[in-house]
Design an enzyme around this catalytic site. Structure first.
Site, PDB file in Angstrom:
ATOM      1  N   GLU A  27      60.636  20.798  43.419  1.00  0.00           N
ATOM      2  CA  GLU A  27      61.732  21.506  44.072  1.00  0.00           C
ATOM      3  C   GLU A  27      61.215  22.790  44.693  1.00  0.00           C
ATOM      4  O   GLU A  27      60.118  23.267  44.346  1.00  0.00           O
ATOM      5  CB  GLU A  27      62.860  21.818  43.083  1.00  0.00           C
ATOM      6  CG  GLU A  27      62.460  22.694  41.931  1.00  0.00           C
ATOM      7  CD  GLU A  27      63.566  22.860  40.885  1.00  0.00           C
ATOM      8  OE1 GLU A  27      64.418  21.970  40.765  1.00  0.00           O
ATOM      9  OE2 GLU A  27      63.542  23.899  40.187  1.00  0.00           O
ATOM     10  N   ARG A  68      71.008  20.248  22.389  1.00  0.00           N
ATOM     11  CA  ARG A  68      70.638  20.557  21.006  1.00  0.00           C
ATOM     12  C   ARG A  68      70.943  22.022  20.771  1.00  0.00           C
ATOM     13  O   ARG A  68      71.255  22.771  21.699  1.00  0.00           O
ATOM     14  CB  ARG A  68      69.140  20.316  20.769  1.00  0.00           C
ATOM     15  CG  ARG A  68      68.263  21.119  21.731  1.00  0.00           C
ATOM     16  CD  ARG A  68      66.776  20.836  21.548  1.00  0.00           C
ATOM     17  NE  ARG A  68      66.001  21.364  22.657  1.00  0.00           N
ATOM     18  CZ  ARG A  68      65.551  22.593  22.747  1.00  0.00           C
ATOM     19  NH1 ARG A  68      65.825  23.473  21.798  1.00  0.00           N
ATOM     20  NH2 ARG A  68      64.837  22.980  23.788  1.00  0.00           N
ATOM     21  N   LYS A 100      65.289  14.700  33.884  1.00  0.00           N
ATOM     22  CA  LYS A 100      65.740  15.784  34.762  1.00  0.00           C
ATOM     23  C   LYS A 100      66.273  15.271  36.096  1.00  0.00           C
ATOM     24  O   LYS A 100      67.163  15.886  36.687  1.00  0.00           O
ATOM     25  CB  LYS A 100      64.592  16.771  34.993  1.00  0.00           C
ATOM     26  CG  LYS A 100      64.068  17.442  33.724  1.00  0.00           C
ATOM     27  CD  LYS A 100      65.164  18.215  33.010  1.00  0.00           C
ATOM     28  CE  LYS A 100      64.665  18.984  31.806  1.00  0.00           C
ATOM     29  NZ  LYS A 100      64.349  18.149  30.655  1.00  0.00           N
TER      30      LYS A 100
END
Length: 272
Positions: free
Chosen positions: A140, A234, A55
């Site tokens: 975050e 995906r 990420k």
């Protein structure tokens, strides 16, 4: 024996590699081993899987592309770094801890008080390690009032990209999607266009081939503001919602793209 069937599907550790739909679909190691054994892995390249499986790397890509991000630290953090970041936001600010290799709502927790951060950090770390084999976390600022929008993207071997519009998956429980709606209700055409462009920009920068979903948050406290969250390289369980509104069979499309067909040959250079 194809390396003993790719070491018995990486020692049958599918759930540890990815707990969601597709199991080994997001394993860069599995994709690389398939290629080395002469097998066609149906999905993006190992490099793309590595990029979006991390990420922090995905956030760094968004930063390079000029796609907005929630304020946060683009790296694995220690508890001390997380505490310092939360304190830097000022009184009343909340944060979200997330697994660096995560997905599917696992290894995530909202934290509203610095005093709660230690326990939340330990829980997220343990959950991430159990689910993904990697306990690294990033942090975050929490967007408290938001909508969750995901864009369905297609890419072929020629570099051509297209999309099949968006889905709204804002109705969730414990960070797990409950209801998917397509197209997203009450989304202005101008904001829809910006989200679609951002998804295609990111896909292009990653040389994306195959089917994938790029996910965004809309900040309802700052109308018109949005942030890139992550990309799922995906096909997802919710692909049928997109199929219902477009008439495009995504599973067959994924197979055709993996077989070398272009979006032009499939009639998908423009969204239906």
């Amino acid at each position: 024996d194809m390396d003993q069937l790719i070491d018995c599907a990486l020692a049958q550790n599918c759930e540890a590699i990815h707990p969601g739909y597709g199991f080994l679909a997001e394993s860069a190691e599995f994709a690389r081993r398939c290629a080395a054994s002469g097998l066609c892995f149906i999905g993006p390249s190992a490099e793309v899987l590595e990029l979006f499986g991390d990420k922090a790397a995905a956030r760094a890509l968004a930063e390079r592309c000029g796609v907005p991000l929630v304020h946060g630290l683009n790296q694995a953090v220690t508890l001390q770094q997380a505490q310092a970041f939360m304190q830097s936001l000022g009184e009343g600010a909340a944060v979200m801890l997330k697994a660096l290799a995560g997905g599917g709502g696992r290894g995530m927790r909202a934290v509203h008080q610095v005093s709660e951060l230690g326990e939340a950090f330990a829980r997220c770390q343990s959950e991430a390690l159990a689910a993904f084999g990697n306990g690294a976390l990033y942090i975050e600022q929490l967007v408290s009032v938001a909508r969750h929008i995901e864009v369905q993207v297609l890419g072929d071997h020629t570099g051509q990209l297209s999309h099949l519009w968006e889905r709204d998956c804002s109705l969730q429980r414990r960070n797990q999607k409950l209801v998917e709606i397509a197209p997203s209700p009450d989304l202005s055409q101008s904001l829809r266009d910006v989200l679609l462009d951002a998804a295609l920009e990111l896909a292009g920068a990653a040389n994306y081939q195959g089917i994938g979903t790029f996910e965004f948050l809309l900040d309802l406290e700052q109308p018109g503001r949005f942030y890139f969250m992550e990309a799922n390289p995906r096909i997802q369980v919710e692909h049928t919602v997109t199929e219902a509104i477009t008439g495009v069979d995504l599973l067959h499309t994924q197979l055709h793209l993996s077989a070398g067909h272009s979006l032009a040959e499939l009639g998908l250079t423009q969204p239906p």
